[in-house]
Design an enzyme around this catalytic site. Structure first.
Site, short mmCIF file in Angstrom:
data_model
loop_
_atom_site.label_atom_id
_atom_site.label_comp_id
_atom_site.label_asym_id
_atom_site.label_seq_id
_atom_site.Cartn_x
_atom_site.Cartn_y
_atom_site.Cartn_z
CG ASP A 42 -4.18 4.40 -1.05
OD1 ASP A 42 -3.37 4.23 -0.11
OD2 ASP A 42 -5.35 4.75 -0.87
CG ASN A 101 2.01 0.06 -0.51
OD1 ASN A 101 1.57 -0.45 -1.51
ND2 ASN A 101 3.01 0.94 -0.51
N GLY A 102 -0.68 -0.60 2.99
CA GLY A 102 -0.98 -0.92 4.39
C GLY A 102 -2.06 -1.98 4.49
NE ARG A 103 -6.53 0.47 2.10
CZ ARG A 103 -6.99 1.05 1.01
NH1 ARG A 103 -8.17 0.69 0.53
NH2 ARG A 103 -6.28 1.96 0.39
CG ASN A 126 2.67 9.87 2.64
OD1 ASN A 126 2.95 9.55 1.48
ND2 ASN A 126 1.46 9.67 3.13
CD1 TRP A 127 7.15 15.32 4.74
CD2 TRP A 127 8.59 13.84 5.60
NE1 TRP A 127 8.23 15.22 3.88
CE2 TRP A 127 9.13 14.32 4.39
CE3 TRP A 127 9.33 12.89 6.33
CZ2 TRP A 127 10.36 13.90 3.88
CZ3 TRP A 127 10.55 12.47 5.81
CH2 TRP A 127 11.05 12.97 4.62
CB SER A 151 -4.51 11.98 -2.08
OG SER A 151 -5.59 11.19 -1.64
CD GLU A 191 -10.61 10.73 -20.03
OE1 GLU A 191 -11.37 10.09 -19.27
OE2 GLU A 191 -11.01 11.59 -20.82
C1 FPP Z 1 0.08 4.17 0.13
O1 FPP Z 1 -0.24 3.01 0.84
C2 FPP Z 1 1.46 4.19 -0.27
C3 FPP Z 1 2.42 5.03 0.21
C4 FPP Z 1 2.15 6.03 1.25
C5 FPP Z 1 3.79 5.03 -0.26
C6 FPP Z 1 4.04 4.41 -1.60
C7 FPP Z 1 5.34 3.71 -1.50
C8 FPP Z 1 5.70 2.62 -2.20
C9 FPP Z 1 4.86 2.07 -3.27
C10 FPP Z 1 6.97 1.88 -1.90
C11 FPP Z 1 8.23 2.66 -1.97
C12 FPP Z 1 8.38 3.46 -3.19
C13 FPP Z 1 9.42 3.39 -4.03
C14 FPP Z 1 9.53 4.31 -5.18
C15 FPP Z 1 10.50 2.41 -3.84
P1 FPP Z 1 -0.92 3.18 2.27
O2 FPP Z 1 0.13 2.90 3.29
O3 FPP Z 1 -1.58 4.50 2.38
O4 FPP Z 1 -1.97 2.03 2.21
P2 FPP Z 1 -3.34 1.95 3.01
O5 FPP Z 1 -4.24 3.01 2.39
O6 FPP Z 1 -3.81 0.58 2.72
O7 FPP Z 1 -3.03 2.20 4.46
#
Ligand code: FPP
Length: 236
Positions: free
Chosen positions: A16, A18-20, A64-65, A192, A203
């Site tokens: 979790d 990536n967006g932030r 996530n869809w 989640s 753990e």
């Molecule tokens: C959560 O970050 C992450 C995801 C919903 C998807 C995870 C995907 C990857 C790590 C990249 C692609 C995967 C592979 C296997 C190539 P978020 O977008 O919910 O972050 P946030 O909570 O900061 O908004």
């Protein structure tokens, strides 16, 4: 490199943040996912080098869809790139690739790549890498119930045979055993809908690190924290 004794056999990661990571830099969220995909490559390599037997990554949840189409599209594109780009790494290092979840919902090209790499790697005896794609833990439990119920209807088993063990056997996520350690990045303390049935005695390790920043040292910290805990499985 720390203690190899008492290594978790099956590690699950909720990736979790990536967006932030992207928003903090004034970048588009999809850039965060791209960096997240690089972190996936690092985590796979580091886990294999440490001797983890099974790594399950929560790459895309059933929920996530519901994200905007452009973001879903970007994630599917990254998955496609990953399956092409990591083919040699996976096959060259004896990794067995699996997928759990409702993969029928994935775009045809992603499914074809996934099916191809799973077939090519299925005899491998190194680390098992499981990608949770269109996955939900509650959905998996419901599906296992449907499988067992239809076996009752077919008179293959009796109602009394529906045990925790029977449920476990009907869950693809647990083919590699219950997870010993669940790591969640990004600072939230939630599961989640990940591996719900199997994580009964896992753990849990939560870190503030955002997934794109997660590296070998963070995996090492999670494993070290695991090794310092005493697991009692409900006993004294
Ligand atoms: C959560 O970050 C992450 C995801 C919903 C998807 C995870 C995907 C990857 C790590 C990249 C692609 C995967 C592979 C296997 C190539 P978020 O977008 O919910 O972050 P946030 O909570 O900061 O908004």
């Amino acid at each position: 490199m720390g203690n190899d004794r008492n290594l978790p056999s099956h590690v699950g990661i909720i990736m979790d943040g990536n967006g932030r990571w992207a928003t903090n830099r004034g970048l588009d969220r999809t850039i965060g996912h791209r960096e997240g995909a690089s972190a996936v490559r690092r985590a796979v390599r580091a886990s294999r080098e440490k001797g983890i037997r099974a790594l399950t990554l929560y790459a895309f949840s059933e929920q996530n869809w519901g994200r905007p189409g452009s973001e879903v599209h970007a994630l599917m594109g990254l998955l496609q790139e990953f399956l092409v780009g990591e083919r040699d790494e996976i096959l060259g290092n004896g990794i067995r690739l699996r997928a759990i979840g409702n993969t029928n919902r994935l775009p045809t090209i992603v499914r074809a790549l996934l099916d191809g790499l799973m077939a090519s790697s299925k005899g491998n005896s190194g680390m098992t890498l499981t990608l949770a794609l269109s996955y939900g833990g509650q959905e998996e439990i419901a599906e296992a119930c449907r499988v067992l119920a239809s076996r009752v209807v077919a008179k293959e088993i009796n109602v009394e045979d529906i045990s925790t063990g029977a449920l476990r056997s009907a869950m693809p996520s647990l083919e590699v055993g219950d997870p010993d350690l669940i790591v969640r990045t990004g600072g939230d303390h939630r599961i989640s809908n990940f591996l719900l049935f199997g994580l009964a005695y896992a753990e849990l390790h939560f870190t503030e690190v955002l997934w794109p920043d997660f590296g070998e040292a963070d995996l090492h910290d999670a494993i070290t924290a695991y090794q310092q805990r005493e697991r009692r499985f409900g006993t004294l």
